[in-house]
Design a protein around this motif. Structure first.
Motif, PDB file in Angstrom:
ATOM      1  N   LEU A 170      10.796   5.548  -8.844  1.00  0.00           N
ATOM      2  CA  LEU A 170      10.388   5.077  -7.525  1.00  0.00           C
ATOM      3  C   LEU A 170      11.004   3.704  -7.278  1.00  0.00           C
ATOM      4  CD1 LEU A 170       8.627   6.078  -5.172  1.00  0.00           C
ATOM      5  CD2 LEU A 170       6.712   4.780  -6.159  1.00  0.00           C
ATOM      6  N   ASP A 171      11.757   3.612  -6.199  1.00  0.00           N
ATOM      7  CA  ASP A 171      12.411   2.356  -5.826  1.00  0.00           C
ATOM      8  C   ASP A 171      13.275   1.798  -6.952  1.00  0.00           C
ATOM      9  OD1 ASP A 171      11.155   2.557  -3.390  1.00  0.00           O
ATOM     10  OD2 ASP A 171       9.516   1.183  -3.926  1.00  0.00           O
ATOM     11  N   GLY A 172      13.982   2.687  -7.665  1.00  0.00           N
ATOM     12  CA  GLY A 172      14.889   2.258  -8.720  1.00  0.00           C
ATOM     13  C   GLY A 172      14.214   1.911 -10.032  1.00  0.00           C
ATOM     14  N   THR A 173      12.924   2.133 -10.134  1.00  0.00           N
ATOM     15  CA  THR A 173      12.178   1.830 -11.357  1.00  0.00           C
ATOM     16  C   THR A 173      11.587   3.115 -11.917  1.00  0.00           C
ATOM     17  OG1 THR A 173      11.601  -0.356 -10.503  1.00  0.00           O
ATOM     18  CG2 THR A 173      10.333   0.439 -12.381  1.00  0.00           C
ATOM     19  N   HIS A 174      11.665   3.265 -13.236  1.00  0.00           N
ATOM     20  CA  HIS A 174      11.113   4.449 -13.894  1.00  0.00           C
ATOM     21  C   HIS A 174       9.691   4.143 -14.368  1.00  0.00           C
ATOM     22  CE1 HIS A 174      15.004   6.543 -13.975  1.00  0.00           C
ATOM     23  NE2 HIS A 174      15.537   5.353 -14.236  1.00  0.00           N
ATOM     24  N   TRP A 175       8.790   5.066 -14.042  1.00  0.00           N
ATOM     25  CA  TRP A 175       7.380   4.890 -14.387  1.00  0.00           C
ATOM     26  C   TRP A 175       6.869   6.103 -15.142  1.00  0.00           C
ATOM     27  CZ3 TRP A 175       5.077   0.278 -13.151  1.00  0.00           C
ATOM     28  CH2 TRP A 175       5.706  -0.521 -12.192  1.00  0.00           C
ATOM     29  N   ALA A 176       5.862   5.837 -16.000  1.00  0.00           N
ATOM     30  CA  ALA A 176       5.096   6.904 -16.649  1.00  0.00           C
ATOM     31  C   ALA A 176       3.638   6.722 -16.246  1.00  0.00           C
ATOM     32  CB  ALA A 176       5.250   6.837 -18.163  1.00  0.00           C
ATOM     33  N   TYR A 177       2.933   7.809 -16.063  1.00  0.00           N
ATOM     34  CA  TYR A 177       1.537   7.692 -15.638  1.00  0.00           C
ATOM     35  C   TYR A 177       0.651   8.585 -16.498  1.00  0.00           C
ATOM     36  CZ  TYR A 177       2.282  12.141 -13.198  1.00  0.00           C
ATOM     37  OH  TYR A 177       2.570  13.451 -12.888  1.00  0.00           O
ATOM     38  N   LEU A 178      -0.619   8.211 -16.536  1.00  0.00           N
ATOM     39  CA  LEU A 178      -1.622   8.966 -17.287  1.00  0.00           C
ATOM     40  C   LEU A 178      -2.870   9.045 -16.425  1.00  0.00           C
ATOM     41  CD1 LEU A 178      -2.580  10.343 -19.919  1.00  0.00           C
ATOM     42  CD2 LEU A 178      -3.360   8.076 -20.683  1.00  0.00           C
ATOM     43  N   ILE A 179      -3.351  10.245 -16.151  1.00  0.00           N
ATOM     44  CA  ILE A 179      -4.535  10.484 -15.307  1.00  0.00           C
ATOM     45  C   ILE A 179      -5.735  10.768 -16.196  1.00  0.00           C
ATOM     46  CG2 ILE A 179      -5.511  11.921 -13.485  1.00  0.00           C
ATOM     47  CD1 ILE A 179      -2.655  12.629 -12.659  1.00  0.00           C
ATOM     48  N   GLN A 180      -6.842  10.072 -15.907  1.00  0.00           N
ATOM     49  CA  GLN A 180      -8.103  10.336 -16.602  1.00  0.00           C
ATOM     50  C   GLN A 180      -9.204  10.502 -15.561  1.00  0.00           C
ATOM     51  OE1 GLN A 180      -8.605   7.151 -19.453  1.00  0.00           O
ATOM     52  NE2 GLN A 180      -7.470   8.292 -21.014  1.00  0.00           N
ATOM     53  N   ASN A 181     -10.064  11.477 -15.784  1.00  0.00           N
ATOM     54  CA  ASN A 181     -11.152  11.756 -14.850  1.00  0.00           C
ATOM     55  C   ASN A 181     -12.273  10.713 -15.004  1.00  0.00           C
ATOM     56  OD1 ASN A 181      -9.872  14.068 -13.866  1.00  0.00           O
ATOM     57  ND2 ASN A 181     -10.743  15.329 -15.521  1.00  0.00           N
TER      58      ASN A 181
ATOM     59  N   ASP B 237       0.828  -1.215   0.000  1.00  0.00           N
ATOM     60  CA  ASP B 237       0.000   0.000   0.000  1.00  0.00           C
ATOM     61  C   ASP B 237       0.857   1.258   0.000  1.00  0.00           C
ATOM     62  OD1 ASP B 237      -2.209  -1.578  -0.013  1.00  0.00           O
ATOM     63  OD2 ASP B 237      -2.604  -1.417   2.151  1.00  0.00           O
ATOM     64  N   ASP B 238       2.017   1.184   0.647  1.00  0.00           N
ATOM     65  CA  ASP B 238       2.877   2.360   0.690  1.00  0.00           C
ATOM     66  C   ASP B 238       3.329   2.749  -0.716  1.00  0.00           C
ATOM     67  OD1 ASP B 238       4.605   4.311   2.173  1.00  0.00           O
ATOM     68  OD2 ASP B 238       6.189   3.127   1.191  1.00  0.00           O
ATOM     69  N   PHE B 239       3.648   1.757  -1.545  1.00  0.00           N
ATOM     70  CA  PHE B 239       4.049   2.034  -2.932  1.00  0.00           C
ATOM     71  C   PHE B 239       2.924   2.724  -3.680  1.00  0.00           C
ATOM     72  CE2 PHE B 239       4.319   0.936  -7.415  1.00  0.00           C
ATOM     73  CZ  PHE B 239       5.641   1.231  -7.709  1.00  0.00           C
ATOM     74  N   TYR B 240       1.671   2.201  -3.516  1.00  0.00           N
ATOM     75  CA  TYR B 240       0.527   2.823  -4.196  1.00  0.00           C
ATOM     76  C   TYR B 240       0.303   4.245  -3.713  1.00  0.00           C
ATOM     77  CZ  TYR B 240      -0.724  -1.802  -5.987  1.00  0.00           C
ATOM     78  OH  TYR B 240      -0.727  -3.011  -6.640  1.00  0.00           O
ATOM     79  N   ASP B 241       0.427   4.447  -2.393  1.00  0.00           N
ATOM     80  CA  ASP B 241       0.202   5.799  -1.847  1.00  0.00           C
ATOM     81  C   ASP B 241       1.215   6.792  -2.412  1.00  0.00           C
ATOM     82  OD1 ASP B 241      -1.930   4.956  -0.354  1.00  0.00           O
ATOM     83  OD2 ASP B 241      -0.729   4.565   1.450  1.00  0.00           O
ATOM     84  N   ARG B 242       2.487   6.365  -2.491  1.00  0.00           N
ATOM     85  CA  ARG B 242       3.506   7.263  -3.039  1.00  0.00           C
ATOM     86  C   ARG B 242       3.268   7.529  -4.531  1.00  0.00           C
ATOM     87  NH1 ARG B 242       9.219   4.961  -1.759  1.00  0.00           N
ATOM     88  NH2 ARG B 242       8.123   2.943  -1.890  1.00  0.00           N
ATOM     89  N   ALA B 243       2.860   6.508  -5.272  1.00  0.00           N
ATOM     90  CA  ALA B 243       2.580   6.694  -6.700  1.00  0.00           C
ATOM     91  C   ALA B 243       1.430   7.669  -6.899  1.00  0.00           C
ATOM     92  CB  ALA B 243       2.266   5.349  -7.344  1.00  0.00           C
ATOM     93  N   ILE B 244       0.368   7.536  -6.040  1.00  0.00           N
ATOM     94  CA  ILE B 244      -0.768   8.469  -6.158  1.00  0.00           C
ATOM     95  C   ILE B 244      -0.344   9.876  -5.765  1.00  0.00           C
ATOM     96  CG2 ILE B 244      -3.010   9.040  -5.155  1.00  0.00           C
ATOM     97  CD1 ILE B 244      -3.563   6.046  -4.954  1.00  0.00           C
ATOM     98  N   ALA B 245       0.496   9.981  -4.705  1.00  0.00           N
ATOM     99  CA  ALA B 245       0.939  11.313  -4.260  1.00  0.00           C
ATOM    100  C   ALA B 245       1.726  12.021  -5.355  1.00  0.00           C
ATOM    101  CB  ALA B 245       1.781  11.169  -2.996  1.00  0.00           C
ATOM    102  N   ILE B 246       2.588  11.302  -6.037  1.00  0.00           N
ATOM    103  CA  ILE B 246       3.364  11.907  -7.114  1.00  0.00           C
ATOM    104  C   ILE B 246       2.467  12.370  -8.238  1.00  0.00           C
ATOM    105  CG2 ILE B 246       5.087  11.441  -8.901  1.00  0.00           C
ATOM    106  CD1 ILE B 246       6.462   9.574  -6.898  1.00  0.00           C
ATOM    107  N   ALA B 247       1.480  11.548  -8.607  1.00  0.00           N
ATOM    108  CA  ALA B 247       0.562  11.925  -9.687  1.00  0.00           C
ATOM    109  C   ALA B 247      -0.289  13.117  -9.276  1.00  0.00           C
ATOM    110  CB  ALA B 247      -0.312  10.733 -10.055  1.00  0.00           C
ATOM    111  N   ALA B 248      -0.721  13.158  -7.988  1.00  0.00           N
ATOM    112  CA  ALA B 248      -1.566  14.256  -7.517  1.00  0.00           C
ATOM    113  C   ALA B 248      -0.817  15.570  -7.491  1.00  0.00           C
ATOM    114  CB  ALA B 248      -2.100  13.930  -6.123  1.00  0.00           C
ATOM    115  N   GLN B 249       0.502  15.515  -7.242  1.00  0.00           N
ATOM    116  CA  GLN B 249       1.285  16.749  -7.178  1.00  0.00           C
ATOM    117  C   GLN B 249       1.670  17.283  -8.552  1.00  0.00           C
ATOM    118  OE1 GLN B 249       4.627  15.718  -4.751  1.00  0.00           O
ATOM    119  NE2 GLN B 249       3.419  15.517  -2.865  1.00  0.00           N
ATOM    120  N   GLY B 250       1.466  16.485  -9.588  1.00  0.00           N
ATOM    121  CA  GLY B 250       1.830  16.923 -10.931  1.00  0.00           C
ATOM    122  C   GLY B 250       0.915  18.012 -11.446  1.00  0.00           C
ATOM    123  N   HIS B 251       1.425  18.782 -12.393  1.00  0.00           N
ATOM    124  CA  HIS B 251       0.648  19.885 -12.961  1.00  0.00           C
ATOM    125  C   HIS B 251       0.054  19.515 -14.316  1.00  0.00           C
ATOM    126  CE1 HIS B 251       2.140  22.527  -9.795  1.00  0.00           C
ATOM    127  NE2 HIS B 251       3.373  22.084 -10.054  1.00  0.00           N
TER     128      HIS B 251
END
Length: 430
Positions: free
Chosen positions: A134-145, A112-126
């Protein structure tokens, strides 16, 4: 001086090539980065669309399966969906409007901590998309309402990021290797390019030194004789004739020397604009021989010659006469007493060949290649006694080269010495 010139050339060459490599590598990296980014964006949209398919826990455009406060926070693998496209490493998180995790869709066990950090990073984005590590791994994310909040799709892009990293390392290694090779290659060619300039510079220095030395001797003689004249002012001019003759002799020598130097300089400067015309070389050579015949006989030497008639050469008749005069005069000066001088003019294939031979002390093999250099003397003491100053053969060589020919010498010490002049014959009809 030449080391500084070579180093400046090397630095300039390396700077230019380095700039060119940076531009080339930068262009390649930019194109590769854009292609990788486009692939990531395309894959991320496909992953997001996959997780939003009907039957994956949501209605596609409407709300996803929600747990609210009484829904346990757990990994939910929704039945009936199958793996994400292209077997990508990805997962999807659903949150409410306050960015609180409500549902997950992942085939991997993550805390759950990994998910919380991933959501926090996405929420702080503009923006609706971005990248993070995160944890040595590179991720890309896409937010949809969604109706109830947000759907966030995450895609592992470590492999794509490694492609760019490896590309940078490859550029550095290849660039460094190329610079080393280019430096060594440039240094080699710089040394070869500077060698003729260095040789010409050394010859010019030697030329100036030799010319100064040649002028210094007659000037010293003139100065000495003038001092003698001034010391006997009361004597008549007739009584001072010896000193005046010495002055006149050295003045003539200086005049000849300066005329030869000027002639050589004018020839070097006027090669491109010389106007050549066909002339009868056989007649030109014969006329010089007839002029020199009496002089040679006066020196108790015999002269024999064989002239093939009708040999036509394109060039300057007066200059070729001067070459023949130089060769005959040189042969007479260094011939043994009561010996013979032989002259032969003939056709050899498409060339004219003139040879002038004499019997004398000859020229040592180590001097043969240099006797055509300006002011060079194989035997300085004997040459000075003969009255020469080492420019005659240099002038002859310059004229021969100007006529696209060549002049060579071969000698057997204490036997014979032969100078050969080779010139191309003029073509018929030109």
């Amino acid at each position: 001086m030449f080391n500084r010139l070579r180093n400046r050339f090397l630095i300039l060459n390396i700077v230019i090539i380095t700039c060119m490599m940076l531009v080339a590598f930068g262009a390649i990296y930019t194109i590769t980065y854009q292609n990788v980014r486009a692939d990531i964006d395309m894959e991320l949209h496909r992953v997001s669309d996959f997780y939003r398919k009907p039957g994956k826990g949501g209605d596609g455009e409407g709300s996803l399966h929600q747990g609210g406060e009484d829904h346990p926070r757990m990994d939910n693998t929704i039945n009936g969906g199958g793996p994400p496209p292209e077997r990508s490493v990805s997962f999807s998180l659903q949150t409410d409007a306050a960015w609180k995790l409500t549902s997950t869709d992942s085939r991997f066990d993550m805390n759950d901590d990994f998910y919380d950090r991933a959501i926090a990073i996405a929420a702080q984005g503009h923006a609706n998309s971005g990248r993070f590590s995160l944890d040595g791994t590179h991720w890309a994310y896409l937010i949809q309402n969604t109706i109830s909040g947000y759907s966030i799709a995450y895609l592992d892009v470590t492999a794509q990021q490694q492609i760019l990293t490896h590309l940078v390392y490859t550029f550095l290694i290849v660039g460094l290797g190329m610079l080393i090779v280019i430096y060594l290659t440039s240094r080699y060619f710089a040394n070869r390019s500077i060698a003729p300039v260095k040789e010409a510079f050394e010859k010019q220095k030697q030329f100036i030194a030799d010319a100064s030395h040649e002028l210094k001797t007659p000037l010293a003689v003139i100065n000495t004789n003038v001092d003698v004249l001034l010391a006997h002012k009361e004597e008549r001019i007739a009584d001072q004739a010896k000193w005046l003759n010495h002055i006149q002799s050295e003045t003539e020598r200086m005049k000849t020397l300066t005329s030869d130097l000027l002639y050589l300089t004018e020839m070097d400067d006027s090669r491109a604009r010389m106007a050549f015309a066909p002339f009868n070389a056989s007649e030109a050579v014969e006329s010089v021989i007839l002029t020199m015949e009496a002089v040679i006989f006066e020196q108790d030497l015999s002269l024999s010659y064989e002239i093939e008639p009708g040999l036509i050469v394109r060039g300057s008749g007066e200059q070729i006469k001067q070459v023949v005069m130089i060769l005959l005069d040189n042969a007479a000066k260094y011939a043994n007493a009561k010996s013979a001088i032989d002259v032969k003019l003939s056709r050899r294939h498409h060339d004219l060949m003139l040879t002038v031979s004499n019997a004398g002390e000859g020229i040592a093999s180590e001097h043969l290649e240099r006797i055509f250099d300006r002011f060079y003397r194989a035997d300085a003491s004997r040459s000075r006694k003969q009255g020469g100053h080492g420019l005659g053969l240099a002038i002859a060589k310059s004229i021969a080269e100007q006529h696209k020919g060549k002049i060579t010498a071969r000698s057997i010490p204490n036997e014979t010495t032969t100078f050969s002049l080779q010139l191309p014959l003029a073509s018929i009809g030109k």
